[in-house]
Design a protein around this motif. Structure first.
Motif, PDB file in Angstrom:
ATOM      1  N   MET A  37      48.498  82.856 154.747  1.00  0.00           N
ATOM      2  CA  MET A  37      47.273  83.019 154.995  1.00  0.00           C
ATOM      3  C   MET A  37      46.715  83.922 155.448  1.00  0.00           C
ATOM      4  O   MET A  37      47.658  84.561 155.923  1.00  0.00           O
ATOM      5  N   PRO A  38      45.359  84.503 155.210  1.00  0.00           N
ATOM      6  CA  PRO A  38      45.070  85.970 155.614  1.00  0.00           C
ATOM      7  C   PRO A  38      44.900  86.373 157.105  1.00  0.00           C
ATOM      8  O   PRO A  38      44.418  85.319 158.153  1.00  0.00           O
ATOM      9  N   ILE A  39      45.068  87.430 157.970  1.00  0.00           N
ATOM     10  CA  ILE A  39      45.033  87.439 158.796  1.00  0.00           C
ATOM     11  C   ILE A  39      42.982  87.473 159.085  1.00  0.00           C
ATOM     12  O   ILE A  39      42.639  87.658 158.551  1.00  0.00           O
ATOM     13  N   CYS A  48      35.084  80.507 166.000  1.00  0.00           N
ATOM     14  CA  CYS A  48      36.029  79.106 166.128  1.00  0.00           C
ATOM     15  C   CYS A  48      35.460  79.726 168.059  1.00  0.00           C
ATOM     16  O   CYS A  48      35.565  78.691 168.415  1.00  0.00           O
ATOM     17  N   VAL A  49      35.213  80.549 168.649  1.00  0.00           N
ATOM     18  CA  VAL A  49      34.717  81.496 169.852  1.00  0.00           C
ATOM     19  C   VAL A  49      33.640  79.733 170.094  1.00  0.00           C
ATOM     20  O   VAL A  49      33.435  79.832 170.800  1.00  0.00           O
ATOM     21  N   SER A  50      32.562  80.277 168.569  1.00  0.00           N
ATOM     22  CA  SER A  50      31.417  79.336 168.677  1.00  0.00           C
ATOM     23  C   SER A  50      31.573  77.901 169.033  1.00  0.00           C
ATOM     24  O   SER A  50      30.774  77.245 169.896  1.00  0.00           O
ATOM     25  N   ILE A  51      32.376  77.730 167.981  1.00  0.00           N
ATOM     26  CA  ILE A  51      32.741  76.076 168.294  1.00  0.00           C
ATOM     27  C   ILE A  51      33.389  75.816 169.361  1.00  0.00           C
ATOM     28  O   ILE A  51      33.749  74.789 169.706  1.00  0.00           O
ATOM     29  N   ARG A  52      34.086  76.686 169.534  1.00  0.00           N
ATOM     30  CA  ARG A  52      35.075  76.023 171.058  1.00  0.00           C
ATOM     31  C   ARG A  52      34.550  76.455 172.192  1.00  0.00           C
ATOM     32  O   ARG A  52      34.875  75.523 173.485  1.00  0.00           O
ATOM     33  N   LYS A  53      33.647  76.858 172.394  1.00  0.00           N
ATOM     34  CA  LYS A  53      32.314  77.381 173.716  1.00  0.00           C
ATOM     35  C   LYS A  53      32.811  77.956 174.830  1.00  0.00           C
ATOM     36  O   LYS A  53      33.140  78.039 175.742  1.00  0.00           O
ATOM     37  N   SER A  57      34.193  85.570 180.138  1.00  0.00           N
ATOM     38  CA  SER A  57      35.280  85.889 180.653  1.00  0.00           C
ATOM     39  C   SER A  57      36.667  86.209 179.479  1.00  0.00           C
ATOM     40  O   SER A  57      37.076  86.880 179.015  1.00  0.00           O
ATOM     41  N   VAL A  58      37.073  84.984 178.841  1.00  0.00           N
ATOM     42  CA  VAL A  58      37.910  84.295 177.579  1.00  0.00           C
ATOM     43  C   VAL A  58      37.459  84.933 176.604  1.00  0.00           C
ATOM     44  O   VAL A  58      38.145  85.645 175.662  1.00  0.00           O
ATOM     45  N   MET A  59      36.488  85.330 176.248  1.00  0.00           N
ATOM     46  CA  MET A  59      35.947  86.086 175.049  1.00  0.00           C
ATOM     47  C   MET A  59      36.170  87.509 175.519  1.00  0.00           C
ATOM     48  O   MET A  59      36.364  88.277 174.101  1.00  0.00           O
ATOM     49  N   GLU A  60      35.972  87.969 175.985  1.00  0.00           N
ATOM     50  CA  GLU A  60      36.231  89.009 176.697  1.00  0.00           C
ATOM     51  C   GLU A  60      37.683  89.602 176.372  1.00  0.00           C
ATOM     52  O   GLU A  60      38.397  91.158 175.794  1.00  0.00           O
ATOM     53  N   THR A  61      38.720  88.646 176.892  1.00  0.00           N
ATOM     54  CA  THR A  61      39.828  88.778 176.392  1.00  0.00           C
ATOM     55  C   THR A  61      40.281  88.284 174.949  1.00  0.00           C
ATOM     56  O   THR A  61      40.616  89.475 174.413  1.00  0.00           O
ATOM     57  N   ILE A  62      39.789  88.062 174.066  1.00  0.00           N
ATOM     58  CA  ILE A  62      40.086  87.691 172.887  1.00  0.00           C
ATOM     59  C   ILE A  62      38.867  89.294 172.486  1.00  0.00           C
ATOM     60  O   ILE A  62      40.644  89.518 171.327  1.00  0.00           O
ATOM     61  N   ILE A  69      45.896  94.147 168.828  1.00  0.00           N
ATOM     62  CA  ILE A  69      46.937  93.067 168.374  1.00  0.00           C
ATOM     63  C   ILE A  69      46.546  92.717 166.982  1.00  0.00           C
ATOM     64  O   ILE A  69      47.455  91.917 165.844  1.00  0.00           O
ATOM     65  N   GLY A  70      44.743  92.652 166.233  1.00  0.00           N
ATOM     66  CA  GLY A  70      44.933  92.622 165.117  1.00  0.00           C
ATOM     67  C   GLY A  70      44.433  90.958 165.059  1.00  0.00           C
ATOM     68  O   GLY A  70      44.707  90.453 166.302  1.00  0.00           O
ATOM     69  N   GLY A  71      43.952  90.344 163.836  1.00  0.00           N
ATOM     70  CA  GLY A  71      43.608  89.119 163.582  1.00  0.00           C
ATOM     71  C   GLY A  71      44.715  87.637 163.560  1.00  0.00           C
ATOM     72  O   GLY A  71      44.492  87.509 162.554  1.00  0.00           O
ATOM     73  N   ILE A  72      45.520  87.524 164.616  1.00  0.00           N
ATOM     74  CA  ILE A  72      46.739  87.379 164.881  1.00  0.00           C
ATOM     75  C   ILE A  72      45.969  85.666 165.597  1.00  0.00           C
ATOM     76  O   ILE A  72      46.198  85.865 167.067  1.00  0.00           O
ATOM     77  N   PRO A  73      45.398  83.934 165.295  1.00  0.00           N
ATOM     78  CA  PRO A  73      44.640  83.562 165.930  1.00  0.00           C
ATOM     79  C   PRO A  73      45.613  82.889 167.407  1.00  0.00           C
ATOM     80  O   PRO A  73      45.271  82.992 168.187  1.00  0.00           O
ATOM     81  N   ARG A  74      47.165  82.438 166.517  1.00  0.00           N
ATOM     82  CA  ARG A  74      48.096  82.312 168.242  1.00  0.00           C
ATOM     83  C   ARG A  74      48.272  83.148 169.251  1.00  0.00           C
ATOM     84  O   ARG A  74      48.513  82.080 170.419  1.00  0.00           O
TER      85      ARG A  74
END
Length: 206
Positions: A37-39, A48-53, A57-62, A69-74
């Motif tokens: 599975m690609p990063i 994903c962020v738009s779906i999760r609404k 502040s959390v968006m800034e952290t992400i 750290i790159g695109g590792i979802p977990r």
């Protein structure tokens, strides 16, 4: 034994071989196929962020995490589970050339601090890709710069030797490119006289 009686089985796992080796061994003769599975790209993360609404502040952290750290979802979306940026900073601080080079061929064999700074990148993803071919790259440009700075300061001669001896080894191509870029930047920034080579004639310049 259950999967022996079903027509199709999908096992989702980390790239660590010990997590899926028994499954793969039992079904090798049945044509088991391993896909990577690609990063996640920033566009996928935003979707994903738009779906999760997600809150601003959390968006800034992400966003901050993604740049490090790159695109590792977990790791990007795992709030309240420790700070992955701090973890990767610790991994960077303990980096050395020997362990990094060795880990490039062992990322699927065992876990270690190098797993935080190096990622498996899928080379044949996309609509017509098979998700089989992979390479190893630093987690982010920020990580590449930090690691290269540390190893160049502590192991400069070893880095020069590695750059010269690994030029024809595709396994180290991405890793070597990042190290060379930082090494070249340091050399140029120090000033001095350099040999130059013309890459095109004036007639070819548009």
């Amino acid at each position: 034994e259950i999967w022996r009686n079903v027509k199709k089985t999908l096992l989702v796992s980390s790239p660590l071989k010990s997590r899926y080796s028994s499954f793969n061994k039992d079904l090798t003769s049945a044509g088991v196929a391993i896909r990577y599975m690609p990063i996640w790209s920033w566009e996928e993360i935003q979707r994903c962020v738009s779906i999760r609404k997600t809150s601003p502040s959390v968006m800034e952290t992400i966003l901050q995490r993604y740049s490090r750290i790159g695109g590792i979802p977990r790791l990007l979306f795992g709030m309240g589970e420790g700070d992955p940026v701090e973890d990767i900073e610790k991994a960077i601080a303990s980096s050395n050339l020997h362990d990094l080079v060795r880990s490039i061929g062992e990322l699927s064999e065992k876990e270690g601090t190098s797993h935080r700074v190096l990622h498996i990148v899928v080379k044949d993803s996309g609509s017509d890709g098979k998700y089989i071919k992979t390479s190893i790259a630093f987690a982010s440009t920020w990580v590449a710069q930090k690691v290269a700075t540390i190893v160049l300061k502590a192991e400069r001669q070893q880095v020069i030797t590695f750059l010269a001896s690994s030029s024809c080894q595709s396994l180290y191509a991405s890793f070597r490119g990042s190290l060379f870029e930082r090494y070249a930047h340091n050399i140029l920034a120090a000033g001095g006289k350099f040999q130059t080579k013309e890459l095109s004639s004036l007639a070819q310049v548009v």
